[in-house]
Design a protein around this motif. Structure first.
Motif, PDB file in Angstrom:
ATOM      1  N   PHE A 164       0.847  -1.193   0.000  1.00 18.69           N
ATOM      2  CA  PHE A 164       0.000   0.000   0.000  1.00 18.69           C
ATOM      3  C   PHE A 164       0.880   1.239   0.000  1.00 18.69           C
ATOM      4  CE2 PHE A 164      -2.685  -3.063   2.469  1.00 18.69           C
ATOM      5  CZ  PHE A 164      -3.659  -3.237   1.501  1.00 18.69           C
ATOM      6  N   VAL A 165       0.538   2.196  -0.875  1.00 18.98           N
ATOM      7  CA  VAL A 165       1.222   3.482  -0.890  1.00 18.98           C
ATOM      8  C   VAL A 165       0.173   4.555  -0.633  1.00 18.98           C
ATOM      9  CG1 VAL A 165       1.073   3.618  -3.427  1.00 18.98           C
ATOM     10  CG2 VAL A 165       2.721   5.053  -2.195  1.00 18.98           C
ATOM     11  N   ALA A 166       0.437   5.441   0.319  1.00 19.88           N
ATOM     12  CA  ALA A 166      -0.572   6.390   0.789  1.00 19.88           C
ATOM     13  C   ALA A 166      -0.172   7.814   0.493  1.00 19.88           C
ATOM     14  CB  ALA A 166      -0.795   6.227   2.292  1.00 19.88           C
ATOM     15  N   HIS A 167      -1.123   8.590  -0.038  1.00 21.11           N
ATOM     16  CA  HIS A 167      -0.882  10.013  -0.209  1.00 21.11           C
ATOM     17  C   HIS A 167      -0.795  10.665   1.171  1.00 21.11           C
ATOM     18  CE1 HIS A 167      -1.230  14.125  -1.721  1.00 21.11           C
ATOM     19  NE2 HIS A 167      -0.904  13.622  -2.895  1.00 21.11           N
ATOM     20  N   PRO A 168       0.125  11.613   1.357  1.00 20.91           N
ATOM     21  CA  PRO A 168       0.317  12.167   2.703  1.00 20.91           C
ATOM     22  C   PRO A 168      -0.664  13.267   3.082  1.00 20.91           C
ATOM     23  CG  PRO A 168       1.906  13.120   1.195  1.00 20.91           C
ATOM     24  CD  PRO A 168       1.158  12.072   0.417  1.00 20.91           C
ATOM     25  N   GLU A 169      -1.427  13.803   2.125  1.00 21.80           N
ATOM     26  CA  GLU A 169      -2.245  14.983   2.387  1.00 21.80           C
ATOM     27  C   GLU A 169      -3.713  14.605   2.564  1.00 21.80           C
ATOM     28  OE1 GLU A 169      -3.147  19.332   0.297  1.00 21.80           O
ATOM     29  OE2 GLU A 169      -1.423  18.129  -0.326  1.00 21.80           O
ATOM     30  N   ALA A 170      -4.330  15.110   3.612  1.00 22.42           N
ATOM     31  CA  ALA A 170      -5.741  14.827   3.883  1.00 22.42           C
ATOM     32  C   ALA A 170      -6.638  15.525   2.864  1.00 22.42           C
ATOM     33  CB  ALA A 170      -6.107  15.282   5.292  1.00 22.42           C
ATOM     34  N   ASN A 171      -7.830  14.984   2.712  1.00 19.91           N
ATOM     35  CA  ASN A 171      -8.873  15.557   1.857  1.00 19.91           C
ATOM     36  C   ASN A 171      -8.473  15.615   0.387  1.00 19.91           C
ATOM     37  OD1 ASN A 171     -10.584  16.142   4.149  1.00 19.91           O
ATOM     38  ND2 ASN A 171      -9.229  17.879   4.578  1.00 19.91           N
ATOM     39  N   VAL A 172      -7.635  14.689  -0.018  1.00 19.91           N
ATOM     40  CA  VAL A 172      -7.204  14.591  -1.421  1.00 19.91           C
ATOM     41  C   VAL A 172      -7.734  13.326  -2.067  1.00 19.91           C
ATOM     42  CG1 VAL A 172      -5.178  14.242  -2.910  1.00 19.91           C
ATOM     43  CG2 VAL A 172      -5.158  16.031  -1.164  1.00 19.91           C
ATOM     44  N   GLY A 173      -7.788  12.239  -1.302  1.00 24.60           N
ATOM     45  CA  GLY A 173      -8.211  10.958  -1.849  1.00 24.60           C
ATOM     46  C   GLY A 173      -7.034  10.049  -2.097  1.00 24.60           C
ATOM     47  N   PRO A 174      -7.265   8.915  -2.733  1.00 23.09           N
ATOM     48  CA  PRO A 174      -6.190   7.947  -2.931  1.00 23.09           C
ATOM     49  C   PRO A 174      -5.244   8.378  -4.042  1.00 23.09           C
ATOM     50  CG  PRO A 174      -8.180   7.170  -4.001  1.00 23.09           C
ATOM     51  CD  PRO A 174      -8.561   8.431  -3.261  1.00 23.09           C
ATOM     52  N   VAL A 175      -4.031   7.861  -4.000  1.00 24.45           N
ATOM     53  CA  VAL A 175      -3.048   8.131  -5.043  1.00 24.45           C
ATOM     54  C   VAL A 175      -2.971   6.929  -5.975  1.00 24.45           C
ATOM     55  CG1 VAL A 175      -1.111   7.283  -3.647  1.00 24.45           C
ATOM     56  CG2 VAL A 175      -0.697   8.905  -5.516  1.00 24.45           C
ATOM     57  N   SER A 176      -2.912   7.201  -7.248  1.00 26.66           N
ATOM     58  CA  SER A 176      -2.825   6.146  -8.249  1.00 26.66           C
ATOM     59  C   SER A 176      -1.387   6.018  -8.743  1.00 26.66           C
ATOM     60  CB  SER A 176      -3.787   6.454  -9.402  1.00 26.66           C
ATOM     61  OG  SER A 176      -3.833   5.388 -10.320  1.00 26.66           O
ATOM     62  N   GLY A 177      -1.214   5.339  -9.867  1.00 28.20           N
ATOM     63  CA  GLY A 177       0.110   5.139 -10.441  1.00 28.20           C
ATOM     64  C   GLY A 177       0.242   3.729 -10.954  1.00 28.20           C
ATOM     65  N   SER A 178       1.322   3.472 -11.658  1.00 29.17           N
ATOM     66  CA  SER A 178       1.557   2.150 -12.233  1.00 29.17           C
ATOM     67  C   SER A 178       2.268   1.244 -11.233  1.00 29.17           C
ATOM     68  CB  SER A 178       2.405   2.280 -13.494  1.00 29.17           C
ATOM     69  OG  SER A 178       2.825   1.017 -13.958  1.00 29.17           O
ATOM     70  N   SER A 179       1.904  -0.037 -11.291  1.00 30.58           N
ATOM     71  CA  SER A 179       2.650  -1.030 -10.519  1.00 30.58           C
ATOM     72  C   SER A 179       3.912  -1.454 -11.265  1.00 30.58           C
ATOM     73  CB  SER A 179       1.784  -2.264 -10.255  1.00 30.58           C
ATOM     74  OG  SER A 179       1.547  -2.982 -11.469  1.00 30.58           O
ATOM     75  N   GLY A 180       3.935  -1.231 -12.578  1.00 31.99           N
ATOM     76  CA  GLY A 180       5.075  -1.636 -13.387  1.00 31.99           C
ATOM     77  C   GLY A 180       5.187  -3.134 -13.597  1.00 31.99           C
ATOM     78  N   ARG A 181       4.147  -3.889 -13.233  1.00 37.03           N
ATOM     79  CA  ARG A 181       4.245  -5.350 -13.285  1.00 37.03           C
ATOM     80  C   ARG A 181       4.298  -5.870 -14.718  1.00 37.03           C
ATOM     81  NH1 ARG A 181       0.710  -9.884 -13.239  1.00 37.03           N
ATOM     82  NH2 ARG A 181      -1.056  -8.492 -13.591  1.00 37.03           N
ATOM     83  N   GLY A 182       3.485  -5.295 -15.602  1.00 37.90           N
ATOM     84  CA  GLY A 182       3.510  -5.692 -17.006  1.00 37.90           C
ATOM     85  C   GLY A 182       3.243  -7.161 -17.244  1.00 37.90           C
ATOM     86  N   GLY A 183       2.362  -7.768 -16.443  1.00 40.71           N
ATOM     87  CA  GLY A 183       2.014  -9.172 -16.620  1.00 40.71           C
ATOM     88  C   GLY A 183       2.940 -10.149 -15.931  1.00 40.71           C
ATOM     89  N   ALA A 184       4.013  -9.686 -15.337  1.00 44.31           N
ATOM     90  CA  ALA A 184       4.956 -10.556 -14.630  1.00 44.31           C
ATOM     91  C   ALA A 184       4.411 -10.908 -13.249  1.00 44.31           C
ATOM     92  CB  ALA A 184       6.308  -9.853 -14.513  1.00 44.31           C
ATOM     93  N   PRO A 185       5.054 -11.818 -12.533  1.00 43.85           N
ATOM     94  CA  PRO A 185       4.627 -12.115 -11.163  1.00 43.85           C
ATOM     95  C   PRO A 185       4.681 -10.853 -10.302  1.00 43.85           C
ATOM     96  CG  PRO A 185       6.131 -13.795 -11.947  1.00 43.85           C
ATOM     97  CD  PRO A 185       6.144 -12.709 -12.982  1.00 43.85           C
ATOM     98  N   GLY A 186       3.751 -10.760  -9.358  1.00 43.09           N
ATOM     99  CA  GLY A 186       3.708  -9.572  -8.512  1.00 43.09           C
ATOM    100  C   GLY A 186       2.876  -9.808  -7.280  1.00 43.09           C
ATOM    101  N   ILE A 187       2.680  -8.758  -6.502  1.00 44.08           N
ATOM    102  CA  ILE A 187       1.835  -8.813  -5.316  1.00 44.08           C
ATOM    103  C   ILE A 187       0.744  -7.759  -5.450  1.00 44.08           C
ATOM    104  CG2 ILE A 187       3.645  -9.710  -3.812  1.00 44.08           C
ATOM    105  CD1 ILE A 187       4.108  -6.875  -2.761  1.00 44.08           C
ATOM    106  N   PRO A 188      -0.395  -7.941  -4.798  1.00 42.64           N
ATOM    107  CA  PRO A 188      -1.454  -6.930  -4.850  1.00 42.64           C
ATOM    108  C   PRO A 188      -0.933  -5.588  -4.355  1.00 42.64           C
ATOM    109  CG  PRO A 188      -2.267  -8.968  -3.878  1.00 42.64           C
ATOM    110  CD  PRO A 188      -0.780  -9.107  -3.997  1.00 42.64           C
ATOM    111  N   ALA A 189      -1.252  -4.518  -5.107  1.00 42.90           N
ATOM    112  CA  ALA A 189      -0.726  -3.187  -4.773  1.00 42.90           C
ATOM    113  C   ALA A 189      -1.821  -2.151  -4.956  1.00 42.90           C
ATOM    114  CB  ALA A 189       0.478  -2.859  -5.651  1.00 42.90           C
ATOM    115  N   MET A 190      -2.008  -1.323  -3.930  1.00 38.94           N
ATOM    116  CA  MET A 190      -3.086  -0.339  -3.926  1.00 38.94           C
ATOM    117  C   MET A 190      -2.565   1.015  -3.475  1.00 38.94           C
ATOM    118  SD  MET A 190      -6.126  -2.020  -4.502  1.00 38.94           S
ATOM    119  CE  MET A 190      -7.504  -1.513  -3.463  1.00 38.94           C
ATOM    120  N   GLY A 191      -3.209   2.059  -3.985  1.00 43.14           N
ATOM    121  CA  GLY A 191      -2.966   3.409  -3.492  1.00 43.14           C
ATOM    122  C   GLY A 191      -4.054   3.797  -2.514  1.00 43.14           C
TER     123      GLY A 191
END
Length: 435
Positions: A164-191
């Motif tokens: 989990f990656v968290a935006h530091p500022e309140a009242n903004v909402g979740p932060v998005s972005g790429s996991s960079g996995r590209g179909g390879a093995p990975g772990i669940p990742a959320m903003g």
């Protein structure tokens, strides 16, 4: 030379369609690659490119990328006395391309690692294994930034079960972005939002995460290409990416860059045939997917075409601060060109020499083409660019006068590149950046 620089910059800054184009692009939505929003934006942009010069035809170059679609993504804080189905839902969004969980999800202990640098993750040792690792999102445009994908890779290598990656500022909402996995093995990742992170930072916090997503075989997008020949065979590539995230309007990132690229091309088109080298306008997509689109497009070019590209001027996030910086990708030979352009624009342009792989310019640099990214707000963590990748990236963050000045300054860079002598251009890619 048929048009003085001052006249060109004046025409760019006063371009009547610049602001209308920016708003029209925001009207199409977040423009996530593979969605109707992206398709609508590309169709609109192709029509705008077609209108730049009579007889010029915009190509659509089909380009594969690591496609992915998410059907379900949810995170819940779990009270040790409750079943996960009765737990507290948290505000979150999946990182693009993330791995799925098992069908019934995962219930995990949370390990808060603060900033979450690779060194901190490594120092946590076996405590990482099997945990949901929580780290902080950093302002992405500074000399000290540690990118989310670097943190994710370190957590995965250390045995984390989720990230989990968290935006530091309140009242903004979740932060998005790429996991960079590209179909390879990975772990669940959320903003996450800052408020969600606060819940998970409590002692003994546990979380239930469920992601149902699938990798798409044969996914492709288009690169929009308009080629305007000059007096010689060489080209300068002017680029911007049109794709974004579904959380908002992807206004700063990168409605600003696309609108600016259209204005620059529109105003130079009637004159480019008489300039030292031609202009190729590339509107990329799948940039938000770990720069996938431009990488694949460059890989398909013949060596002859690639050798004729003398410089990439990449426009990505031109507003949110009045201050512009050129990220010059390790090509020290670009510094004099930037200085000349800044004088022509009567507007300072900062410079950052080391390569930063945070936009499409990095793929040009990777194949040896001198490349720069023009960006606002570099090393300004309080600027509006701190809100990129969140639901707050809307047109309200963009001041028209700031965008117009930034576009004119980018115009000075483009003009300098198109009109420089062949001897000057040859110094941009001198061996070991020696001049």
């Amino acid at each position: 030379m048929s048009l003085p620089l001052a006249d060109y910059l004046r025409a760019v800054q006063n371009d009547p369609a610049l602001w209308a184009d920016f708003n029209a692009l925001c009207d199409t939505g977040g423009r996530l690659a593979g969605t109707p929003s992206e398709a609508a934006a590309q169709a609109w942009c192709a029509s705008r490119l077609d209108a730049i010069l009579p007889g010029a035809v915009t190509r659509r170059d089909p380009t594969p990328y690591a496609g992915w679609v998410c059907h379900v993504a949810e995170v819940r804080a779990v009270n040790e006395h409750e079943a996960s189905t009765a737990s507290q839902p948290l505000v979150a969004t999946p990182l693009l391309g993330t791995a799925s969980t098992p069908a019934d999800g995962l219930t995990l202990d949370v390990l808060d690692l603060g900033r979450g640098t690779p060194e901190q993750i490594q120092a946590a040792g076996d405590a990482v294994r099997g945990k949901a690792v929580l780290v902080a999102h950093e302002y992405p445009f500074s000399t000290s930034t540690v990118h989310r994908r670097v943190k994710l890779a370190a957590a995965q290598a250390a045995g984390a079960a989720a990230f989990f990656v968290a935006h530091p500022e309140a009242n903004v909402g979740p932060v998005s972005g790429s996991s960079g996995r590209g179909g390879a093995p990975g772990i669940p990742a959320m903003g996450l939002s800052a408020e969600s992170a606060t819940v998970l930072k409590q002692p003994g916090a546990r979380v239930h995460v469920r992601i149902d997503a699938e990798d798409l075989t044969g996914a492709q997008t288009d690169v929009l290409v308009l080629d305007l020949p000059g007096a010689g065979p060489d080209r300068v590539v002017l680029s911007a990416h049109i794709d974004g995230h579904p959380l908002a309007e992807s206004a700063i990132d990168n409605g600003t860059g696309v609108a600016a690229a259209l204005a620059l091309a529109r105003q130079i088109a009637p004159h480019v045939a008489g300039l030292q080298r031609g202009l190729t306008v590339c509107i990329f997509s799948a940039e938000e997917w770990a720069l996938n689109g431009s990488r694949e497009w460059l890989a398909k070019l013949s060596s002859e075409v690639r050798d004729r590209i003398k410089l990439n001027v990449n426009l990505d996030s031109l507003a949110g601060s009045p201050n512009l910086t050129a990220l010059i990708s390790g090509f020290a030979g670009l510094a004099p060109l930037i200085d000349t352009a800044a004088r022509g624009a009567s507007h300072p342009i900062g410079q950052h020499l080391p390569l930063m792989s945070n936009s499409d310019h990095a793929n040009f640099a990777a194949v040896g083409i001198p490349a720069m990214r023009l960006i606002a707000g570099f090393n300004e963590p309080d600027s509006a660019l701190r809100l990129l990748l969140t639901p707050a990236d809307t047109r309200d963050l963009v001041d028209e006068s700031v965008l117009r000045k930034a576009t004119a300054t980018a115009g000075a860079v483009l003009w300098t590149a198109l009109t420089a002598s062949n001897e000057q251009i040859s110094t941009l890619s001198a061996p070991n950046n020696e001049q």
